[in-house]
Design an enzyme around this catalytic site. Structure first.
Site, PDB file in Angstrom:
ATOM      1  CE  LYS A   1     -27.944 -15.097  12.421  1.00 22.54           C
ATOM      2  NZ  LYS A   1     -29.298 -14.893  11.861  1.00 22.54           N
TER       3      LYS A   1
ATOM      4  CD  GLU B   1     -25.634 -16.253  -4.933  1.00 25.33           C
ATOM      5  OE1 GLU B   1     -25.317 -15.594  -3.940  1.00 25.33           O
ATOM      6  OE2 GLU B   1     -25.615 -17.501  -4.954  1.00 25.33           O
TER       7      GLU B   1
ATOM      8  CB  CYS C   1     -25.780 -21.924  -2.924  1.00 23.73           C
ATOM      9  SG  CYS C   1     -25.935 -23.639  -2.464  1.00 23.73           S
TER      10      CYS C   1
ATOM     11  N   GLY D   1     -24.228 -18.861   3.193  1.00 24.92           N
ATOM     12  CA  GLY D   1     -24.875 -17.591   2.888  1.00 24.92           C
ATOM     13  C   GLY D   1     -24.129 -16.861   1.796  1.00 24.92           C
TER      14      GLY D   1
ATOM     15  CD  GLU E   1     -22.943 -23.985   0.076  1.00 20.16           C
ATOM     16  OE1 GLU E   1     -22.707 -23.242  -0.912  1.00 20.16           O
ATOM     17  OE2 GLU E   1     -24.079 -24.312   0.421  1.00 20.16           O
TER      18      GLU E   1
ATOM     19  CB  VAL F   1     -22.395 -12.321   5.064  1.00 21.09           C
ATOM     20  CG1 VAL F   1     -22.420 -12.846   6.497  1.00 21.09           C
ATOM     21  CG2 VAL F   1     -23.280 -11.087   4.944  1.00 21.09           C
TER      22      VAL F   1
HETATM   23  P1  NAI Z   1     -26.695 -13.236   4.228  1.00 19.89           P
HETATM   24  O1  NAI Z   1     -25.406 -13.825   3.827  1.00 19.89           O
HETATM   25  O2  NAI Z   1     -26.728 -11.851   4.793  1.00 19.89           O
HETATM   26  O3  NAI Z   1     -27.441 -14.191   5.287  1.00 19.89           O
HETATM   27  C1  NAI Z   1     -27.045 -15.501   5.658  1.00 19.89           C
HETATM   28  C2  NAI Z   1     -26.943 -15.606   7.162  1.00 19.89           C
HETATM   29  O4  NAI Z   1     -25.872 -14.774   7.612  1.00 19.89           O
HETATM   30  C3  NAI Z   1     -28.171 -15.147   7.935  1.00 19.89           C
HETATM   31  O5  NAI Z   1     -28.354 -15.969   9.064  1.00 19.89           O
HETATM   32  C4  NAI Z   1     -27.779 -13.748   8.382  1.00 19.89           C
HETATM   33  O6  NAI Z   1     -28.457 -13.323   9.543  1.00 19.89           O
HETATM   34  C5  NAI Z   1     -26.308 -13.935   8.659  1.00 19.89           C
HETATM   35  N1  NAI Z   1     -25.519 -12.702   8.650  1.00 19.89           N
HETATM   36  C6  NAI Z   1     -25.709 -11.580   7.921  1.00 19.89           C
HETATM   37  N2  NAI Z   1     -24.779 -10.675   8.196  1.00 19.89           N
HETATM   38  C7  NAI Z   1     -23.952 -11.209   9.119  1.00 19.89           C
HETATM   39  C8  NAI Z   1     -22.783 -10.758   9.800  1.00 19.89           C
HETATM   40  N3  NAI Z   1     -22.274  -9.546   9.588  1.00 19.89           N
HETATM   41  N4  NAI Z   1     -22.186 -11.591  10.670  1.00 19.89           N
HETATM   42  C9  NAI Z   1     -22.678 -12.822  10.900  1.00 19.89           C
HETATM   43  N5  NAI Z   1     -23.790 -13.290  10.299  1.00 19.89           N
HETATM   44  C10 NAI Z   1     -24.409 -12.504   9.413  1.00 19.89           C
HETATM   45  O7  NAI Z   1     -27.666 -13.292   2.989  1.00 19.89           O
HETATM   46  P2  NAI Z   1     -28.932 -12.342   2.748  1.00 19.89           P
HETATM   47  O8  NAI Z   1     -28.598 -10.923   3.053  1.00 19.89           O
HETATM   48  O9  NAI Z   1     -30.090 -12.913   3.439  1.00 19.89           O
HETATM   49  O10 NAI Z   1     -29.101 -12.510   1.183  1.00 19.89           O
HETATM   50  C11 NAI Z   1     -28.327 -11.693   0.317  1.00 19.89           C
HETATM   51  C12 NAI Z   1     -27.766 -12.439  -0.825  1.00 19.89           C
HETATM   52  O11 NAI Z   1     -26.899 -13.440  -0.337  1.00 19.89           O
HETATM   53  C13 NAI Z   1     -28.751 -13.195  -1.663  1.00 19.89           C
HETATM   54  O12 NAI Z   1     -29.336 -12.364  -2.638  1.00 19.89           O
HETATM   55  C14 NAI Z   1     -27.894 -14.258  -2.263  1.00 19.89           C
HETATM   56  O13 NAI Z   1     -27.208 -13.739  -3.368  1.00 19.89           O
HETATM   57  C15 NAI Z   1     -26.894 -14.557  -1.190  1.00 19.89           C
HETATM   58  N6  NAI Z   1     -27.262 -15.766  -0.418  1.00 19.89           N
HETATM   59  C16 NAI Z   1     -26.646 -16.929  -0.747  1.00 19.89           C
HETATM   60  C17 NAI Z   1     -26.995 -18.097  -0.095  1.00 19.89           C
HETATM   61  C18 NAI Z   1     -26.343 -19.380  -0.435  1.00 19.89           C
HETATM   62  O14 NAI Z   1     -26.811 -20.435  -0.037  1.00 19.89           O
HETATM   63  N7  NAI Z   1     -25.253 -19.379  -1.153  1.00 19.89           N
HETATM   64  C19 NAI Z   1     -28.032 -18.126   0.938  1.00 19.89           C
HETATM   65  C20 NAI Z   1     -28.587 -16.837   1.241  1.00 19.89           C
HETATM   66  C21 NAI Z   1     -28.209 -15.720   0.558  1.00 19.89           C
END
Ligand code: NAI
Ligand code: MG
Length: 504
Positions: A202, A408, A311, A255, A277, A259
């Protein structure tokens, strides 16, 4: 829609293959079929540089995840995949790597269009590093080994034979973010294929395009249908359904930490294996003896690479008081000179953030820092005009309790503070709930080696930052995650160990 679509796409110099891909209707790959969402709903895909609509993708939900998990299980159980020799799987993965390399420019353009990042960076990192990673990982396909073990059963005299087997873990649910869409897909899918698993992927709702193109290439490389399934959709619908599905044997997630915790809970309800991660707030520590010109360039890259949407971004700068002013002025100077623009403009040094939501989140952090007494010596907010642009920002006069220092931000925002001695540098560096990475900038080997063991970080770079290698384990301490990707350990995340004990 068609007018808007042609507007955004017509502006850039795109390869015909990219134009064709953007203009054709997007379907998800489930088994051998390209399908719309069961609900018929779609998600708008926007160009973050112009805020215009590029295309739409299916908004997959629980029913689509159900179908994809079933397809992945059917493929896992089918002799067409299960009985392949490792050499054949290896060859398929190498062929896929060749295909990705052959389509590098196209994939890089797609990534720049969808995410907003520089097309040149996309070609080097998102596509280039993905190809190298695949080729490195492909080699492990033929090197997965168990062992024979001498055992001592409680009944004397029995002849025994005992051994372990490494078996594929089963169906993998991979949930990935938008910052390196193709690279993250490949980081999850490749080791799963090496181990003989099948996958439901996904992608992030903000950047689904390269995963769909990747899926086409996976079929072209000869993988049987159902080995890779891609369900586009939102996190709270498709993502959540995948994480809690009892038919998933392993969840691999990159992510946000919040989450990640939710996914970990959902997985634990079924005792699904899980690797996470997650976020970071990685420190960059500059000692007084550092080569400052080189360090300043590296520090600017450490925070501003990929617009800080990394990240491991070096988002906290700690420099020895003696050189603090020179270092922060140098980084602020680099920030002020960066040219903002669409990722597809070859002269662009920094593109837009991925979405309005991220721009607003990052700007909210900057405002909160300024309100709490921090001072911006570069940037300080959004850029004017269309697109989700945020000016590269350097904040000084920060305090440890400010949100900009402990949380972050995931944008082009650096917080900087001086330290007086090594103990203070260590205390500051370790002062967040994260522990993904850190960098030390120094030429004094003794200082460097005394510092390395004291830093709570999964990766420590010395005179470098943000350099990830397929052969070097990668992952986080503390709330930055669970598990290590890269290297052979990455394959083990996708296998189960079976112990066999025979009386002979
Ligand atoms: P997110 O953690 O919500 O998104 C990452 C993935 O998780 C996406 O595919 C999203 O659709 C999925 N996701 C979201 N909610 C979910 C749930 N309840 N169950 C299963 N999958 C779910 O990140 P978002 O909202 O796009 O960005 C928010 C913050 O997260 C950013 O500002 C950043 O701080 C952090 N982030 C960190 C990343 C990393 O590589 N460490 C990458 C992306 C975001
Ligand atoms: Mg989200």
């Amino acid at each position: 829609m068609s007018n808007q679509q042609s507007g955004a796409v017509a502006r850039y110099q795109l390869l015909p293959a990219v134009r064709d891909f953007i203009s054709k209707p997007k379907r998800m790959l489930i088994g051998a079929d390209w399908v719309a969402a069961a609900s018929g709903e779609t998600i708008d895909v926007l160009d973050p540089a112009s805020e215009e609509l590029l295309t739409t993708v299916p908004s997959g939900g629980e029913a689509d995840i159900e179908r994809a998990v079933r397809a992945a299980h059917a493929a896992f159980d089918s002799p067409a995949w299960r009985d392949l020799y490792p050499t054949v799987r290896e060859k398929m993965i190498l062929k896929l790597a060749d295909l990705i390399e052959a389509h590098a420019e196209e994939l890089a353009q797609l990534e720049a269009l969808d995410n907003g990042k520089s097309v040149m960076m996309a070609q080097i990192i998102d596509v280039g590093a993905a190809v190298s990673f695949m080729r490195y990982m492909a080699g492990w396909t033929t090197k997965i080994e168990g062992s024979t073990i001498e055992v001592s059963p409680p009944m004397p005299g029995v002849k025994t034979f005992a051994f372990t087997r490494k078996e594929p873990i089963g169906v993998v649910g991979a949930i990935i973010p938008w910052n390196f869409p193709l690279l993250m897909a490949i980081w999850k899918v490749t080791p799963a294929l090496v181990a003989g698993c099948t996958v439901v992927l996904k992608p992030a709702e903000q950047t689904p395009l390269s995963a769909l193109r990747f899926a086409e290439l996976v079929l072209e490389a000869g993988f049987p249908p159902g080995v890779l399934n891609v369900v586009t959709g939102y996190g709270h619908t498709a993502g959540a359904a995948l994480a809690r599905h009892p038919g998933i044997n392993k969840v691999a997630f990159t992510g946000s930490t919040s989450v990640g915790k939710r996914i970990g809970h959902a997985a634990m309800d079924n005792l699904t294996r899980v690797s996470l991660e997650l976020g970071g707030k990685s420190p960059m520590i500059v000692m007084a003896d550092a080569t400052l010109d080189m360090a300043i360039q590296g520090l600017a890259g450490g925070i501003f690479f990929n617009h800080g949407q990394v990240c491991t971004a070096g988002s906290r700068l700690y420099a020895h008081r003696k050189i603090f002013d020179k270092v922060v002025e140098g980084v602020a100077g680099a920030a002020t000179q960066m040219k903002l623009g669409p990722g597809l403009d070859p002269t662009t040094q920094m593109g837009p953030l991925v979405s309005a939501e991220q721009r607003d989140r990052v700007c909210g952090y900057i405002e909160s820092g300024l309100k709490a007494g921090a001072r911006a010596i570069a940037g300080g907010g959004a850029a004017s005009g269309k697109g989700y642009f945020v000016k590269p920002t350097v904040l000084v006069d920060t305090r440890e309790d400010m949100a900009v220092v402990c949380e972050e931000i995931f944008g082009p925002v650096l917080v900087a503070a001086p330290f007086d001695d090594l103990d203070e540098a260590v205390r500051l560096a370790n002062g967040t709930r994260y522990g993904l990475a850190a960098s030390i900038w120094s030429n004094d080997l003794s200082t460097v080696h005394r510092l390395i063991p004291r830093l709570q970080a999964g990766t420590v770079w010395v005179n470098a930052h943000n350099v990830v290698d397929a052969a070097l384990p990668f992952g986080g301490f503390k709330e930055s995650g669970i598990g290590r990707e890269m290297a052979y350990g990455n394959i083990e995340m996708y296998t189960e160990t079976k112990s066999v004990l025979m009386f002979i």
